[in-house]
Design a protein around this motif. Sequence first.
Motif, mmCIF file in Angstrom:
data_model
loop_
_atom_site.group_PDB
_atom_site.id
_atom_site.type_symbol
_atom_site.label_atom_id
_atom_site.label_comp_id
_atom_site.label_asym_id
_atom_site.label_seq_id
_atom_site.Cartn_x
_atom_site.Cartn_y
_atom_site.Cartn_z
ATOM 1 N N LYS A 1 0.828 -1.205 0.000
ATOM 2 C CA LYS A 1 0.000 0.000 0.000
ATOM 3 C C LYS A 1 0.863 1.256 0.000
ATOM 4 O O LYS A 1 0.568 2.232 -0.673
ATOM 5 C CB LYS A 1 -0.950 -0.009 1.204
ATOM 6 N N LEU A 2 1.945 1.189 0.775
ATOM 7 C CA LEU A 2 2.853 2.336 0.815
ATOM 8 C C LEU A 2 3.490 2.531 -0.558
ATOM 9 O O LEU A 2 3.600 3.659 -1.051
ATOM 10 C CB LEU A 2 3.919 2.102 1.891
ATOM 11 N N ASP B 1 1.767 -4.098 5.174
ATOM 12 C CA ASP B 1 1.513 -3.506 3.868
ATOM 13 C C ASP B 1 1.666 -1.984 3.883
ATOM 14 O O ASP B 1 1.827 -1.364 2.844
ATOM 15 C CB ASP B 1 0.085 -3.844 3.398
ATOM 16 N N ASP B 2 1.572 -1.396 5.075
ATOM 17 C CA ASP B 2 1.641 0.070 5.166
ATOM 18 C C ASP B 2 3.011 0.535 5.627
ATOM 19 O O ASP B 2 3.214 1.715 5.849
ATOM 20 C CB ASP B 2 0.606 0.587 6.170
ATOM 21 N N GLN C 1 1.183 4.159 -2.888
ATOM 22 C CA GLN C 1 1.011 5.571 -2.604
ATOM 23 C C GLN C 1 2.209 6.394 -3.110
ATOM 24 O O GLN C 1 2.031 7.483 -3.606
ATOM 25 C CB GLN C 1 0.850 5.760 -1.101
#
Lengths: 392, 452
Positions: free
Chosen positions: A161-162, A198-199, A165
């Motif tokens: 996810k990071l 994930d982050d 982004q």
Amino acid sequence: MMTDRRSNNRSMFWRVLRRSVFANRGRLFVILLALGAGAAVTAALLNLQVDAKRRITTEFRSFGPNVLITPRGSGVASTATSVMKESALSKLQSEAENPDCVAIPFLYAVAKVASGNSTPAVDAVIAGTHLDLLENREPAWKLEPEHPSDYSQDECLVGLKLANQLRVRAESSLRLKSGQRTESCRLAAVLASGGPEDDQAFVPLAVAQRLADASDRVSVVKVFVGGTPQKINETVNALQQKLPDVEVRPIRQFTEAEARLYSRISGILTATVAVVLILTALCVMAAMTNVAMERRNDVGLMKAIGGSVRRVLRLFLAEAALLGLAGGVIGAAIGIVISMGLGKAVFGVAAQPRLIVYPISVALTVIVAILAAYPLRRLVHIRPASVFRGEE
Amino acid sequence: MFLRLIADNFTRRPRRKFLTAAALSLGMAVATAALSVSLDVGDRLSEEFRSLGANLVITPEADSLPLEIGGVDFRPANSGAYLPESDLPKIKSVFWHNNITAFAPILETSVTIKETPPPNYDIAALASGKIISNSAMLASIKVQLVGTWVGHSVPLADGSTFETGIGRTNPWWHVQGRWFVESANECVVGTHLAKRLGLKVGDKLTVIEEKERTDVSDTHELGVVGILETGGSEDEAAIVPLSLAQALAKKPGQYRKLYVSALTKPEDEFARRDPRTMKPDELERWSCSPYVSSIAYSIKQVLPGSDVRVIRRVADGEGKILTRVRTLLWLVTFASLLAAALAVGASSAASVIERRTEIGLMKALGAGSGTVGWLLAAEQLLLAFVGGCIGYALGLLLARFLGSKIFGVPPEPSLLVLGVILVLAAGVTLLGSALPLRRAARFDPAPILRGE
């Protein structure tokens, strides 16, 4: 004179035995096949069963760490700020030599992550750890690309996810900024776990320590303990005794499920193997009895020429034991070889042959063979005359 | 004549036939029991695996990155996106709705609580100064509230309701006391937090609800009905009904995280492929198998704006172990089939060998090799049928016993197994007697009748 007769008797006994074993090749083959098959299945299942229970616990590895070491009294509110001294955990490192218990320290910090491209920097959780150890211990994580490097330099892993982004992929470089301190590292791989990872961004421990200005500090140590649930409990207790200044607690989600699954799976294995073994023995026994019944003529003849009931019976039991031994020795050896192959098919690793299994299966086969011949004792009551006349 | 010969054979020598039939039925009982258990074990074990908790997590797609360390989110209060609670019943309308065993939405918020001195004020502790420092902390304490469902009835499109809640998605959460009732003003407090605040079951926790105007505040008095132990970060939080958390966070009807627990098929190579690159027929096959990824895909279709992720740690471990145990049991089944087959074969071979005289006599009387072969084969088949049926019945009893011993649920008797067993019994007896029968067909009657 007496000894002479006895030795005469004995040699006669063996001669009769030899002849009756080898007289009919077809029959011998059938018997050895039945006994050997029973022995092979017994040996293979026993060997596989012991091995499988051990292997299942290694499969629990996919669940990730199962024990956490945190600073004592740290609540959620304080975990972010309270840290442990890395050097205080030095006792743990010796534990790490044991492959069944690997401890990996983590230092968490929040930092601004920026990529080389125009995407704005984002705040993210940075986890400093030993990446090479971690990759090995988290088989459930999906890395893109797989096995990116040996993590010898300043390389990092970034959660899916990071990475989305930041719009970065492997090989880009990242800049991390916390306060006045900046660090940079090369993105080795993007990881997908489905969890909070994930982050996050994973960097070498030293980088995170420099970034957070917290040298020699870690916020949590994740321990990967392998083995049976009982062993995990023992390890937790042993660790707590060794390290009285910190809190050692099992991650219940996984330890509890592991215990439950382990008892279920080993229950299934033990039960099916036991049932299959018992029924296989009965089955071989029934087949053998059938074969033995055909010897009524021989029994009749022996009695007719003056063989005592005991001697006749002894002869047949000796024959059965001999056949059982032969079938067991051959069958059990085949069974152990088979189980090694089966272990490879199921777990990818050949099952270790356990020597104790061999004598057990041979002994079981001999016992089954003797028990199978036992109904012959009813034949000693038959009258020779009626046998010769061909009556039933 | 043919039938009479067969019938005679069975009635004249019952004991001999009985032994062969016994070997046969025992062998087939092993096979039935092993087959039934291995057919059943996959389903039973995947239910057991739900004790690992949810295998899917759903978050808003547009959400900002959570800055969560040890259970505390460092994000500013109003950042991030939310998902509407009203969409949740749709989850049970997806193709795999029967495989979805539980789901629970989560909304976390941080609140200030009002200091309530514990009723059993410990004088000794007070004197030692311990409580004073504690109350100093209490005065400004911020507590993480986790709003979720417990025993929540979700009305479904077909008029029925589905009961679910956090206790089902996270079965390792142990509550001392009881869970709260959703409509009441009750809460469950994490064990560490309870220790810190000196809370027990029966105490009250007063939560301050902040209003737009800072000088006005509303308080909610919650009865503590249970102490929660999770071994995770929730030990430091208080669990409240979702509606209350929504009111406190001013996000009515919204949630931030959804855990879904689903029964799945272990992933194989095919399951890991990207559905977007598949051909239509492959996509159909993929979405018709309950892989965790295809369930995730179908949930994403009904929840707009959501990001459905597979919790790999749970799903991966589950898949691997399930595959291993299944193959292992199939191997055990196969091994037992083999042993049973060999023993039965040996038994029927022996029964043919012993009848050489009979065969010789029949041939001497003018029977052809074919007739003799047919006669013996028919006899063996009849035996196989009888033995197979008895074995099946025995095996079913055994499988019931094993199933209820291990899982508490006996496996369903399956007609498929009966078919397999009968075919197997026939095949094994025929194979076992084939070799001696072929030799019997070539017998020269004269030397046999002479007894040579």
